[in-house]
Scaffold this motif. Sequence first.
Motif, PDB file in Angstrom:
ATOM      1  N   CYS A  91      -2.454  18.361   7.373  1.00 57.88           N
ATOM      2  CA  CYS A  91      -3.464  17.336   7.061  1.00 57.88           C
ATOM      3  C   CYS A  91      -4.271  17.013   8.312  1.00 57.88           C
ATOM      4  O   CYS A  91      -5.468  17.232   8.351  1.00 57.88           O
ATOM      5  CB  CYS A  91      -2.859  16.075   6.454  1.00 57.88           C
ATOM      6  SG  CYS A  91      -4.116  14.806   6.213  1.00 57.88           S
ATOM      7  N   HIS A 123       2.232  14.663   2.945  1.00 59.25           N
ATOM      8  CA  HIS A 123       1.406  15.834   2.623  1.00 59.25           C
ATOM      9  C   HIS A 123       1.177  16.730   3.844  1.00 59.25           C
ATOM     10  O   HIS A 123       0.153  17.387   3.954  1.00 59.25           O
ATOM     11  CB  HIS A 123       0.100  15.427   1.937  1.00 59.25           C
ATOM     12  CG  HIS A 123      -0.732  14.445   2.699  1.00 59.25           C
ATOM     13  ND1 HIS A 123      -1.580  13.557   2.091  1.00 59.25           N
ATOM     14  CD2 HIS A 123      -0.856  14.207   4.027  1.00 59.25           C
ATOM     15  CE1 HIS A 123      -2.198  12.825   2.992  1.00 59.25           C
ATOM     16  NE2 HIS A 123      -1.789  13.215   4.183  1.00 59.25           N
ATOM     17  N   GLU A 124       2.158  16.696   4.751  1.00 60.75           N
ATOM     18  CA  GLU A 124       2.145  17.627   5.881  1.00 60.75           C
ATOM     19  C   GLU A 124       3.501  18.334   5.853  1.00 60.75           C
ATOM     20  O   GLU A 124       4.416  18.006   6.595  1.00 60.75           O
ATOM     21  CB  GLU A 124       1.942  16.860   7.197  1.00 60.75           C
ATOM     22  CG  GLU A 124       0.583  16.162   7.247  1.00 60.75           C
ATOM     23  CD  GLU A 124       0.287  15.472   8.573  1.00 60.75           C
ATOM     24  OE1 GLU A 124      -0.897  15.294   8.902  1.00 60.75           O
ATOM     25  OE2 GLU A 124       1.249  15.087   9.277  1.00 60.75           O
ATOM     26  N   CYS A 134       1.431  10.814   8.076  1.00 59.80           N
ATOM     27  CA  CYS A 134      -0.011  10.572   8.186  1.00 59.80           C
ATOM     28  C   CYS A 134      -0.280   9.086   7.962  1.00 59.80           C
ATOM     29  O   CYS A 134       0.423   8.436   7.187  1.00 59.80           O
ATOM     30  CB  CYS A 134      -0.718  11.403   7.113  1.00 59.80           C
ATOM     31  SG  CYS A 134      -2.514  11.274   7.144  1.00 59.80           S
ATOM     32  N   SER A 193      -2.501   8.011   6.234  1.00 54.74           N
ATOM     33  CA  SER A 193      -2.796   7.901   4.796  1.00 54.74           C
ATOM     34  C   SER A 193      -1.534   7.557   3.998  1.00 54.74           C
ATOM     35  O   SER A 193      -1.612   6.867   2.980  1.00 54.74           O
ATOM     36  CB  SER A 193      -3.366   9.214   4.258  1.00 54.74           C
ATOM     37  OG  SER A 193      -4.536   9.548   4.946  1.00 54.74           O
TER      38      SER A 193
HETATM   39 ZN    ZN Z   1      -2.994  12.945   5.769  1.00 55.38          ZN
END
Ligand code: ZN
Length: 352
Positions: free
Chosen positions: A161, A66-67, A41, A43
């Motif tokens: 996400c 976070h995926e 991501c 992020s």
């Molecule tokens: Zn993300």
Amino acid sequence: MYNARAYAAGSATARLASTTIARRTPTETDVQIEVLYCGVCHSDLHQVRNEWSSVMPTVYPCVPGHEILGRVTRVGAGVKKFKAGDLAAVGCLVDSDGTCPECKAGLEQFCHNATLTYNAPDKHTGGVTYGGYSESVVVEERFVLRVPEHLNPAGAAPLLCAGITTYSPMRHWEVGKGKKVGVVGLGGLGHMGVKFAHALGAHVVVFTTSPAKKEDALRLGADEVVISRHAGEMARHAGSFDFILDAVSAHHDVNAYINLLRRDGNLTLVGAPETPLAVPAFGLIMGRRSLSGSPIGGIAETQEMLDFCGMHNITADVEVIPIQKINEAYERMLKQDVKYRFSIDMASLKAE
Ligand code: ZN
Ligand code: NAP
């Protein structure tokens, strides 16, 4: 505690590199997952480089990701929904208090005591949480999701996400048939936004700075594509949108899109640029338009999104990479050189 291989950044300017981290031994209510794929991501890049220092300063070493999609390897005695061998997924949240009004409403993303998957205080270890660029994760059952088995696993990981972050505001703002919907920025989030808006039955217009993405945008489900640097093309859509999802990662002129909203139209920011965006009051006043933001989504809605993807056969368009290519992938993401999400094959970590 046990040791797990991972990739971490040691500082805002360091390359991510192989390391070993300590994970907790699963407790009664924990699920241990061997990570098969982890999406990349934007992020992750913002966080690794400490670009959100004023809001969420980065603690190093930082293990992003976070995926997360993987196979359950072990469960605590009290775990009911998962058993070893199940396909399972984890998104941006790994804990919340479960008792506040937000949690009770299934909106854990707004819980003041929510724990993010990485770079958040870890109540178990006393350190910081570590994300999915790792061979395994240990997560409280409540935050583990079921993934439809028939979906391509590398493409399903980013749903955790990019998927929920675009699905949630579209549901909130009632995107559907008869609505004209814009998606700004055809990246990891944006391309999922296009797929969802199309599947929900809306008329979808993609705004991109990259003329080379035009054909892809149409293939992904857009009805029209606007090259946002062309003022004439933008002007043709003035005052016509019910809803616009802005998924741009860098500073840009958000007012150009506010002006495209019809009366009572809404623009939701999901992109989180490093610097503030200027919003002239009159763009909102004239037309009673609204500007809002939206973070990821709650656990129940994330499961709903995954089930929706199962039903409509929706996954992210991914380029699968070994973890050893992660630093190069960050540079390529910044150059818009990915169609449209990198997904790390975590088996590559075994070579370290
Ligand atoms: Zn993300
Ligand atoms: P990404 O794959 O890098 O996509 C970003 C897209 O923005 C690019 O593909 C590009 O689209 C456009 N863009 C980039 N630089 C631009 C510039 N200077 N001017 C105009 N457009 C530009 O990133 P992502 O993973 O989708 O994430 C997008 C943003 O959402 C990031 O800031 C990320 O941190 C944030 N995010 C927020 C949440 C949340 O909960 N709200 C969750 C996840 C991510 P075109 O080539 O089509 O113009």
